[in-house]
Design an enzyme around this catalytic site. Structure first.
Site, PDB file in Angstrom:
ATOM      1  N   ASP A  59      67.812  37.985  13.967  1.00 50.89           N
ATOM      2  CA  ASP A  59      67.810  36.795  12.609  1.00 50.89           C
ATOM      3  C   ASP A  59      68.138  37.008  11.098  1.00 50.89           C
ATOM      4  OD1 ASP A  59      65.574  37.778  11.548  1.00 50.89           O
ATOM      5  OD2 ASP A  59      64.384  36.015  11.518  1.00 50.89           O
ATOM      6  N   LYS A 128      62.427  37.817  21.305  1.00 50.22           N
ATOM      7  CA  LYS A 128      61.837  38.349  19.666  1.00 50.22           C
ATOM      8  C   LYS A 128      61.557  37.056  19.218  1.00 50.22           C
ATOM      9  CE  LYS A 128      63.082  41.203  16.271  1.00 50.22           C
ATOM     10  NZ  LYS A 128      62.734  40.212  14.886  1.00 50.22           N
ATOM     11  N   GLU A 197      57.876  46.552  11.779  1.00 52.12           N
ATOM     12  CA  GLU A 197      59.017  46.625  10.021  1.00 52.12           C
ATOM     13  C   GLU A 197      57.654  46.915   8.780  1.00 52.12           C
ATOM     14  OE1 GLU A 197      61.591  43.682  10.054  1.00 52.12           O
ATOM     15  OE2 GLU A 197      62.477  43.997   8.313  1.00 52.12           O
TER      16      GLU A 197
HETATM   17  O1  KIV Z   1      66.488  40.206  12.166  1.00 50.76           O
HETATM   18  C1  KIV Z   1      66.618  42.029  12.409  1.00 50.76           C
HETATM   19  O2  KIV Z   1      67.902  42.154  12.786  1.00 50.76           O
HETATM   20  C2  KIV Z   1      65.824  42.790  12.861  1.00 50.76           C
HETATM   21  C3  KIV Z   1      65.439  43.641  12.879  1.00 50.76           C
HETATM   22  C4  KIV Z   1      65.415  44.453  12.025  1.00 50.76           C
HETATM   23  C5  KIV Z   1      64.204  43.835  13.724  1.00 50.76           C
HETATM   24  O3  KIV Z   1      64.169  41.521  13.128  1.00 50.76           O
END
Ligand code: KIV
Length: 303
Positions: A59, A128, A197
């Site tokens: 996202d 995710k 993260e």
């Molecule tokens: O949105 C994204 O790019 C992420 C990653 C950096 C883990 O969630």
């Protein structure tokens, strides 16, 4: 709301297909896992061909591609649109789609529905979502619906306002305890991997030892089972100072700027396009056309 089928088609691949099993076996064999974001066909093709294990349509699309200030405004429709483009490019890597803010926060039914949309309408192989223990029930329901889930804890950008900014998490004992509990809860719920993260490396190392599934770090030090970075960060395409954990592997901004400036100069000075870069008439047609033009000119002259 009905779900229509994805029909992107698949390109043939020389590399073996990466699946959840491959990713989990990598942890057992102590092999590092690689993951990068991608949001469009061309980039995804290059990332896949370079041999990256997992491609995440993150996202972060909101900021690095759509120009929003944070990840909160990006919609399901925007995420689906970009996931479809990436799907058409990716042959070998495992393709994961990020559930955007609001897509799973109201109730579990709509969370499961949106997870299914990524698989059915955009060809994602997993989703995710951000959050730890509070997401356990949802994670189980999504997995029950046959969609593998990647967890994401620590500095979770969708919790920006709740966290009071982008802050490294797990720096004190209560924070460490919360993170470990979150990771263990997600592991038990059945996620196939967990993104860590913005957490101290010591905490990431502890969690990596504690859980059975691979941890994928971003700003979490070198002891995770794998690493993920945002493509635009590593290629200098973010127009901002990079975070401490970002390593720049290329300068696409410089490359693009030089190419665009050269094009502008060539057009303005008449250097582009050349005769070799032009299409030509067949010889006979050209001669005929020249004769017609000559006759026209004569007529005009004698009138
Ligand atoms: O949105 C994204 O790019 C992420 C990653 C950096 C883990 O969630």
């Amino acid at each position: 709301m009905s779900i229509t089928s994805f029909d992107g088609g698949q390109l043939p691949s020389a590399r073996p297909k990466i699946t959840v099993t491959t990713i989990q076996e990598k942890k057992q064999r102590h092999e590092r896992i690689t993951c990068l974001t991608a949001y469009d066909y061309a980039t995804a093709r290059l990332v896949d061909q370079a041999g990256i294990d997992m491609i995440l349509v993150g996202d972060s699309l909101a900021q690095v591609v759509l120009g929003y200030e944070n990840t909160l405004p990006v919609t399901m429709e925007e995420m689906l649109h970009h996931t479809r483009a990436v799907r058409r490019a990716v042959k070998s890597a495992m393709l994961i789609a990020d559930m955007p803010f609001g897509a799973y926060h109201e109730d579990e039914k709509s969370g499961v529905h949106n997870a299914l949309r990524f698989v059915k309408e955009a060809g994602a192989e997993a989703i995710k979502l951000e959050g730890g223990a509070q997401r356990v029930s949802l994670v189980k329901r999504v997995i029950d619906a046959e969609v593998p889930v990647m967890g994401h804890i620590g500095l979770t950008p969708q919790s920006l306002h709740k966290m009071g900014g982008y802050k490294v998490q797990g720096k004190d004992f209560s924070g460490i305890e919360r993170l470990v509990k979150d990771a263990v809860a997600l592991d038990r719920a059945g996620v196939f991997s967990i993104v860590l993260e913005g957490v101290p490396r010591e905490v990431a190392a502890m969690i990596t030892r504690e859980v059975s599934v691979p941890t994928i770090g971003i700003g979490a030090g070198p002891d995770c089972d794998g690493q993920v970075l945002v493509f635009h960060d590593i290629m200098n395409l973010t127009f901002a100072e990079p975070a401490k954990f970002v390593r720049r592997y290329g300068d696409a901004a410089a490359l693009i700027t030089t190419a665009v400036q050269q094009f502008k100069a060539d057009v303005e000075t008449g250097g582009y396009p050349s005769d070799e870069e032009s299409y030509h008439l067949p010889k006979d047609t050209k001669l005929e056309l020249e004769a017609i033009l000559r006759r026209k000119e004569m007529k005009a002259y004698t009138r």
